[in-house]
Each structure stands twice: as C-alpha cells, then as structure tokens.
Design a protein around this motif. Structure first.
Motif, PDB file in Angstrom:
ATOM      1  N   ARG A 136     -15.910  -7.675  -8.829  1.00  0.00           N
ATOM      2  CA  ARG A 136     -15.914  -7.811 -10.290  1.00  0.00           C
ATOM      3  C   ARG A 136     -17.256  -7.423 -10.897  1.00  0.00           C
ATOM      4  N   THR A 137     -17.201  -7.133 -12.190  1.00  0.00           N
ATOM      5  CA  THR A 137     -18.421  -6.817 -12.930  1.00  0.00           C
ATOM      6  C   THR A 137     -18.241  -7.314 -14.359  1.00  0.00           C
ATOM      7  N   THR A 138     -19.320  -7.231 -15.135  1.00  0.00           N
ATOM      8  CA  THR A 138     -19.241  -7.584 -16.549  1.00  0.00           C
ATOM      9  C   THR A 138     -18.335  -6.590 -17.260  1.00  0.00           C
ATOM     10  N   ASP A 173      -6.625  -3.369 -13.085  1.00  0.00           N
ATOM     11  CA  ASP A 173      -7.462  -4.242 -13.902  1.00  0.00           C
ATOM     12  C   ASP A 173      -6.667  -4.890 -15.044  1.00  0.00           C
ATOM     13  N   ALA A 174      -5.481  -4.344 -15.314  1.00  0.00           N
ATOM     14  CA  ALA A 174      -4.660  -4.912 -16.395  1.00  0.00           C
ATOM     15  C   ALA A 174      -4.087  -6.273 -16.013  1.00  0.00           C
ATOM     16  N   ASN A 175      -3.958  -6.549 -14.707  1.00  0.00           N
ATOM     17  CA  ASN A 175      -3.315  -7.815 -14.339  1.00  0.00           C
ATOM     18  C   ASN A 175      -4.049  -8.574 -13.244  1.00  0.00           C
ATOM     19  N   SER A 176      -5.330  -8.338 -13.104  1.00  0.00           N
ATOM     20  CA  SER A 176      -6.129  -9.088 -12.130  1.00  0.00           C
ATOM     21  C   SER A 176      -6.365 -10.516 -12.611  1.00  0.00           C
ATOM     22  N   ALA A 224     -12.153  -5.286 -11.645  1.00  0.00           N
ATOM     23  CA  ALA A 224     -12.513  -5.537 -10.256  1.00  0.00           C
ATOM     24  C   ALA A 224     -11.704  -4.732  -9.240  1.00  0.00           C
ATOM     25  N   LEU A 225     -10.702  -3.995  -9.705  1.00  0.00           N
ATOM     26  CA  LEU A 225      -9.761  -3.366  -8.764  1.00  0.00           C
ATOM     27  C   LEU A 225      -9.890  -1.836  -8.768  1.00  0.00           C
ATOM     28  N   LEU A 226      -8.926  -1.151  -8.137  1.00  0.00           N
ATOM     29  CA  LEU A 226      -9.035   0.305  -7.933  1.00  0.00           C
ATOM     30  C   LEU A 226      -8.403   1.118  -9.047  1.00  0.00           C
ATOM     31  N   TRP A 227      -7.493   0.489  -9.809  1.00  0.00           N
ATOM     32  CA  TRP A 227      -6.854   1.164 -10.938  1.00  0.00           C
ATOM     33  C   TRP A 227      -7.287   0.461 -12.220  1.00  0.00           C
ATOM     34  N   ASP A 228      -7.530   1.250 -13.267  1.00  0.00           N
ATOM     35  CA  ASP A 228      -7.970   0.641 -14.519  1.00  0.00           C
ATOM     36  C   ASP A 228      -6.772   0.080 -15.295  1.00  0.00           C
ATOM     37  N   GLU A 229      -7.032  -0.384 -16.501  1.00  0.00           N
ATOM     38  CA  GLU A 229      -5.983  -1.045 -17.293  1.00  0.00           C
ATOM     39  C   GLU A 229      -4.813  -0.114 -17.600  1.00  0.00           C
ATOM     40  N   ASP A 230      -5.063   1.197 -17.557  1.00  0.00           N
ATOM     41  CA  ASP A 230      -4.004   2.175 -17.821  1.00  0.00           C
ATOM     42  C   ASP A 230      -3.454   2.790 -16.528  1.00  0.00           C
TER      43      ASP A 230
END
Ligand code: XIL
Length: 312
Positions: free
Chosen positions: A237-239, A277-280, A292-298
């Motif tokens: 994770r990051t800010t 990142d949309a559902n982490s 924090a993950l490999l795919w972004d919100e889209d």
C-alpha cells in the motif's frame, strides 16, 4: 502478454488471488480473475462468521461459489481460515466452558474442512495466533484453551481432510523478527512431536518502500525445515492518490517479493489480496492508503503488474 499463471507454472509455482463472490458479477473483475490466476482463496467467504453464523447451522453460499470458480478455471482452491479471533461469531466468544469451546472449535474445523476435502489443496488452519513480541495472542481460544488449541485445530483439520496441506498464517512475519521466530519454533516443535503441519503462510500486507530486507532469508529458514511456504495475502500500500514515483517504487517492491519466493525452493507461490485497487480492503482499514494491488481502479495494469510478470 501471457497470463501470470502461465509464467508461474514454468517454475512450478502458482499465483493466486483472494476472491469476493459478489464481485464475480462484474465482467472486468471476472475476466482478470479467470485469465491470470492459478489459485483462488475466499477473501471472506470461508471464515467462521460466514460459514457457521449460528452454532451447528452452516451457510455455504459464498464459499461454494469460490470453490466452483476454482473448479471451472482449473485453479487450486486455498482454504482461509478455520480458527481466527477475528470475523468470529459472537456465539463462539460467548462460550466460557473450555471443553465446550474446544468441541465447538473442532466441530467447526471438521465441518468446514470436511465439506471441501479433496478440493482444497491447503488450509490456513490457524490465523494470527501471535503478538509482535512472539507471545501468544490473547484470543478467546488462547484464554480458554491455552497453548494446546493450535495443535488441537491442526489434528482436527488433518482428520477432516487428510490430503490438504495444513498451514499456520500470520502478518508482520515476513522478515526475521520475534513474531516469525515464534512461529518458526512452533513449527519445529510440531515436527519434533509429530503434530501435523505442512506449511507457513506469510500474509505480506506491506508498505511501499518497506519490504523487509530479511524476507528471502526468513522464507528460506522455514523452507529448510522441510515445510512449504507461501506469500498468502500480498498487497503493497501507499498514500492515495499514488504519485508516479510511488507506483514505480511499488513495482520494484513487488519484484523483490516475487524474487524472494522464487529464490526459495519450497516457496510454492504468491497470492494477491484482491484483484484491483477498486475493491481492495486497504482503504477501509488504513484511511488515506490504498492503490496496493496490480490493477488500478479501472482495471488497467499498473507498473507493479509488469514487474510481477517480469519477475515470474
Ligand atoms: C480482510 C478482508 O480483506 C476484508 O474484506 C474483511 O473486511 C476483513 O478481513 N488478514 C487476514 C485476512 O487473514 O482474512 C484479512 O482479510 C486481512 C488481514
């Protein structure tokens, strides 16, 4: 490029993902999950509060969906988790009599591990049993049953599913420290006394720029005991919102973690704690952090995806 699972398979590893059944209706989520992963684990659906919300009454809906997804996609099914102080129904914590609590615990283990026997390849039998200083976490199980509850749970799991590998799983055990050393000593003790244990899971909920430098050495010391190890819940994770520099650093960190696993003979793979990142779970628990993950919100791949694909 080729799916992560194909790259992992060349070195005999699996790359896994934690699934939330309700998200499988989202085509973007589903297609990534189907294409990329050779192992799935229920993010929540096999936990005690999901499977036995009332004593002796079992609800399998979500857990069965994850099991079916694994079967449909030729993926391993990883079980998470049988005995844990969290996401525990209040009826369990309300049991004061030790013998009654032990019975409730072993009946739960038998029912859940029994239902998926032959399908689950490994179980997180006990989750998060230790404090940071290496002492036992003062959970309801520890307080009422004492140290022996862990081996009781492992024996019940072995009896219910003789073919599943049985793991103990925890967080902040990724490097060499008091907590990981306590688990190391537990494994040595179990092996010496013939208590069934086959593997250790390292959750690896990490922070960008803070991958423990002793991670590979830590995995190796467990592997050298003759048990399997796995990165079981990886996210870094990051800010939020993340800067481009943070995303590059995150990619390097993901590469470091994957390379640590690949460098260790008995590290059987890495599981990501979610698809995108949309559902982490991170933003809900660590406000102001995420991505924090490999795919972004889209559902676009991030630099971290490329880094993992390159490292595998
Ligand atoms: C988390 C899930 O991701 C969340 O959806 C849920 O609200 C809480 O639990 N360690 C574990 C996992 O072993 O089961 C946790 O999963 C994250 C920390």
């Amino acid at each position: 490029r080729e799916p992560l699972r194909d790259a992992a398979e060349r070195t005999g590893r699996t790359v896994g993902v934690a699934l939330a059944p309700h998200l499988l209706d989202d085509p973007a989520y589903r297609s990534v999950a189907e294409r990329e992963f050779s192992l799935v684990v229920a993010e929540n659906a096999m936990k005690w509060d999901s499977t036995e919300p009332n004593r002796g009454t079992f609800t399998w809906g979500g857990a069965d969906e994850v099991a079916q997804f694994a079967a449909d996609n030729d993926a391993e099914l990883y079980g998470h988790t049988l005995v844990w102080h969290s996401q525990l129904p209040s009826w369990v914590s309300a049991i004061t009599d030790p013998d009654d609590l032990r019975t409730a615990m072993t009946e739960h283990v038998s029912a859940v591990a029994g239902r998926y026997a032959g399908d689950v390849t490994a179980w997180d039998v006990v989750n998060e049993a230790f404090e940071g200083d290496g002492t036992r976490r003062r959970s309801v199980f520890q307080e009422r049953l004492g140290d022996g509850y862990i081996e009781d749970a492992f024996r019940a799991a072995r009896a219910a599913d003789p073919d599943a590998r049985l793991c103990i799983n925890d967080y902040s055990t990724d490097g060499i420290n008091a907590k990981s050393t306590a688990i190391y000593e537990l494994v040595r003790d179990f092996l010496a006394r013939g208590v069934p244990i086959d593997c250790v899971g390292f959750q690896s909920h990490l922070i960008v720029g803070q991958v423990p430098s002793s991670m590979e050495a830590n995995l190796r010391r467990f592997s050298d005991l003759g048990i399997d190890v796995r990165i079981t819940e990886l996210d870094i994770r990051t800010t939020t919102p993340p800067t481009p520099a943070a995303l590059e650093r995150q990619a390097a960190d993901y590469r470091t973690v994957v390379e640590a696993c690949l460098a260790v003979t008995r590290c059987d793979g890495v599981t990501l704690w979610g698809v995108s990142d949309a559902n982490s779970w991170i933003p809900g628990v660590f406000p102001g952090q995420g991505a924090a993950l490999l795919w972004d919100e889209d559902y676009a791949t991030k630099p971290a995806y490329t880094a993992v694909a390159d490292a595998l």
